[in-house]
Scaffold this motif. Structure first.
Motif, mmCIF file in Angstrom:
data_model
loop_
_atom_site.group_PDB
_atom_site.id
_atom_site.type_symbol
_atom_site.label_atom_id
_atom_site.label_comp_id
_atom_site.label_asym_id
_atom_site.label_seq_id
_atom_site.Cartn_x
_atom_site.Cartn_y
_atom_site.Cartn_z
ATOM 1 N N ASP A 67 0.850 -1.188 0.000
ATOM 2 C CA ASP A 67 0.000 0.000 0.000
ATOM 3 C C ASP A 67 0.886 1.238 0.000
ATOM 4 O O ASP A 67 2.107 1.158 0.124
ATOM 5 C CB ASP A 67 -0.908 -0.002 1.229
ATOM 6 C CG ASP A 67 -1.989 -1.060 1.139
ATOM 7 O OD1 ASP A 67 -2.293 -1.508 0.021
ATOM 8 O OD2 ASP A 67 -2.534 -1.447 2.189
ATOM 9 N N PHE B 54 -2.402 3.630 3.052
ATOM 10 C CA PHE B 54 -3.572 3.885 2.219
ATOM 11 C C PHE B 54 -3.701 2.771 1.184
ATOM 12 O O PHE B 54 -2.733 2.486 0.466
ATOM 13 C CB PHE B 54 -3.442 5.235 1.509
ATOM 14 C CG PHE B 54 -3.351 6.405 2.459
ATOM 15 C CD1 PHE B 54 -4.498 6.996 2.949
ATOM 16 C CD2 PHE B 54 -2.125 6.898 2.863
ATOM 17 C CE1 PHE B 54 -4.427 8.062 3.820
ATOM 18 C CE2 PHE B 54 -2.043 7.967 3.734
ATOM 19 C CZ PHE B 54 -3.196 8.549 4.222
ATOM 20 N N TRP C 204 -4.120 0.853 -2.178
ATOM 21 C CA TRP C 204 -3.688 1.320 -3.491
ATOM 22 C C TRP C 204 -3.978 0.258 -4.541
ATOM 23 O O TRP C 204 -3.483 -0.860 -4.459
ATOM 24 C CB TRP C 204 -2.211 1.632 -3.432
ATOM 25 C CG TRP C 204 -1.574 2.212 -4.648
ATOM 26 C CD1 TRP C 204 -2.167 2.595 -5.794
ATOM 27 C CD2 TRP C 204 -0.186 2.479 -4.809
ATOM 28 N NE1 TRP C 204 -1.241 3.095 -6.673
ATOM 29 C CE2 TRP C 204 -0.007 3.026 -6.089
ATOM 30 C CE3 TRP C 204 0.922 2.316 -3.999
ATOM 31 C CZ2 TRP C 204 1.231 3.400 -6.579
ATOM 32 C CZ3 TRP C 204 2.152 2.692 -4.490
ATOM 33 C CH2 TRP C 204 2.309 3.228 -5.760
ATOM 34 N N ASN D 22 -8.470 8.053 0.331
ATOM 35 C CA ASN D 22 -7.985 9.347 0.788
ATOM 36 C C ASN D 22 -7.840 9.423 2.307
ATOM 37 O O ASN D 22 -7.149 10.292 2.809
ATOM 38 C CB ASN D 22 -8.914 10.469 0.309
ATOM 39 C CG ASN D 22 -8.327 11.837 0.534
ATOM 40 O OD1 ASN D 22 -7.130 12.031 0.437
ATOM 41 N ND2 ASN D 22 -9.172 12.793 0.838
ATOM 42 N N SER D 23 -8.460 8.522 3.035
ATOM 43 C CA SER D 23 -8.400 8.620 4.495
ATOM 44 C C SER D 23 -7.871 7.329 5.112
ATOM 45 O O SER D 23 -8.017 6.246 4.562
ATOM 46 C CB SER D 23 -9.769 8.945 5.075
ATOM 47 O OG SER D 23 -10.667 7.899 4.813
ATOM 48 N N PHE D 24 -7.244 7.496 6.261
ATOM 49 C CA PHE D 24 -6.744 6.381 7.056
ATOM 50 C C PHE D 24 -7.194 6.630 8.487
ATOM 51 O O PHE D 24 -6.939 7.686 9.049
ATOM 52 C CB PHE D 24 -5.214 6.302 6.991
ATOM 53 C CG PHE D 24 -4.629 5.234 7.865
ATOM 54 C CD1 PHE D 24 -4.673 3.913 7.483
ATOM 55 C CD2 PHE D 24 -4.053 5.558 9.079
ATOM 56 C CE1 PHE D 24 -4.134 2.926 8.283
ATOM 57 C CE2 PHE D 24 -3.516 4.582 9.887
ATOM 58 C CZ PHE D 24 -3.558 3.266 9.489
ATOM 59 N N TYR E 288 -5.426 12.166 6.306
ATOM 60 C CA TYR E 288 -5.812 12.207 4.900
ATOM 61 C C TYR E 288 -4.575 12.242 4.009
ATOM 62 O O TYR E 288 -3.580 12.889 4.345
ATOM 63 C CB TYR E 288 -6.682 13.432 4.617
ATOM 64 C CG TYR E 288 -7.980 13.406 5.379
ATOM 65 C CD1 TYR E 288 -9.068 12.694 4.889
ATOM 66 C CD2 TYR E 288 -8.108 14.058 6.591
ATOM 67 C CE1 TYR E 288 -10.259 12.648 5.592
ATOM 68 C CE2 TYR E 288 -9.294 14.016 7.304
ATOM 69 C CZ TYR E 288 -10.358 13.309 6.798
ATOM 70 O OH TYR E 288 -11.529 13.254 7.499
ATOM 71 N N LEU E 289 -4.681 11.562 2.874
ATOM 72 C CA LEU E 289 -3.615 11.601 1.880
ATOM 73 C C LEU E 289 -3.515 13.005 1.293
ATOM 74 O O LEU E 289 -2.441 13.570 1.168
ATOM 75 C CB LEU E 289 -3.900 10.571 0.770
ATOM 76 C CG LEU E 289 -2.887 10.448 -0.341
ATOM 77 C CD1 LEU E 289 -1.548 9.982 0.217
ATOM 78 C CD2 LEU E 289 -3.375 9.474 -1.396
ATOM 79 N N TYR F 112 -12.187 8.698 -2.138
ATOM 80 C CA TYR F 112 -11.200 8.055 -3.009
ATOM 81 C C TYR F 112 -10.673 9.056 -4.018
ATOM 82 O O TYR F 112 -11.343 10.025 -4.374
ATOM 83 C CB TYR F 112 -11.827 6.859 -3.748
ATOM 84 C CG TYR F 112 -12.274 5.783 -2.813
ATOM 85 C CD1 TYR F 112 -11.360 4.893 -2.254
ATOM 86 C CD2 TYR F 112 -13.609 5.669 -2.454
ATOM 87 C CE1 TYR F 112 -11.770 3.923 -1.365
ATOM 88 C CE2 TYR F 112 -14.025 4.696 -1.571
ATOM 89 C CZ TYR F 112 -13.100 3.831 -1.032
ATOM 90 O OH TYR F 112 -13.502 2.868 -0.148
#
Length: 163
Positions: free
Chosen positions: A48, A60, A62, A79-81, A107-108, A117
């Motif tokens: 990931d 995240f 992928w 976009n979030s973890f 957040y990414l 996403y």
């Protein structure tokens, strides 16, 4: 003796399109829906997208698909973890320790906190059917909305350069 100055310019600009997707399904289900409705072949990568931020290890999901005929790469990223940070507070007594847990969301791309996403599309050809792709994305029942994002406006766009 002559002085020479080395000027480094940002030639590493990676041209790509970015689509933000609002959808409440899990990442594997989102990849399945995109494969089904957009005729992609997204597969989860072995690793990931990992970051270290504020002492937390972020990971995240992928998914990737390389279209060799169109010279296009599709990357689907969550976009979030979310993680739970557990703490134990000692009060000095034998049985009075208090345990607390807080939910931490990172957040990414922090500027797009409402997006679930991100679909990054990298292509060598200049003619990408982004409008048709957006129309097809918005017709998926589970997708609330999908829209393009201006990459130049993002402060954390370097998080999307991972090659």
């Amino acid at each position: 003796m002559a002085n020479y100055k080395l000027i480094l310019e940002d030639d590493f600009k990676d041209e790509f399109s970015l689509i933000a997707i609002h959808c409440s399904v899990e990442a594997y289900k989102m990849a399945f829906l995109l494969n089904q409705h957009l005729s992609l072949q997204l597969k989860r990568r072995r690793t990931d997208l990992d970051f270290s931020k504020h002492g937390l290890e972020l990971s995240f999901p992928w998914f990737e698909f390389e279209d060799e005929f169109e010279y296009t790469t599709y990357d689907l990223l969550a976009n979030s973890f979310k993680t739970i940070n557990a703490r134990t507070i000692a009060s000095g007594g034998l049985f009075n320790d208090e345990a607390s847990a807080e939910l931490i969301t990172e957040y990414l791309i922090p500027e797009l906190k409402s997006a679930d996403y991100l679909l990054k599309i990298t292509s060598e050809s200049q003619k990408l059917p982004i409008r048709k792709l957006l129309m097809d994305l918005n017709e998926i029942n589970q997708v609330i909305s999908a829209y393009t994002v201006e990459i130049e406006q993002l402060k954390s766009k370097n998080n999307l350069i991972f090659d």
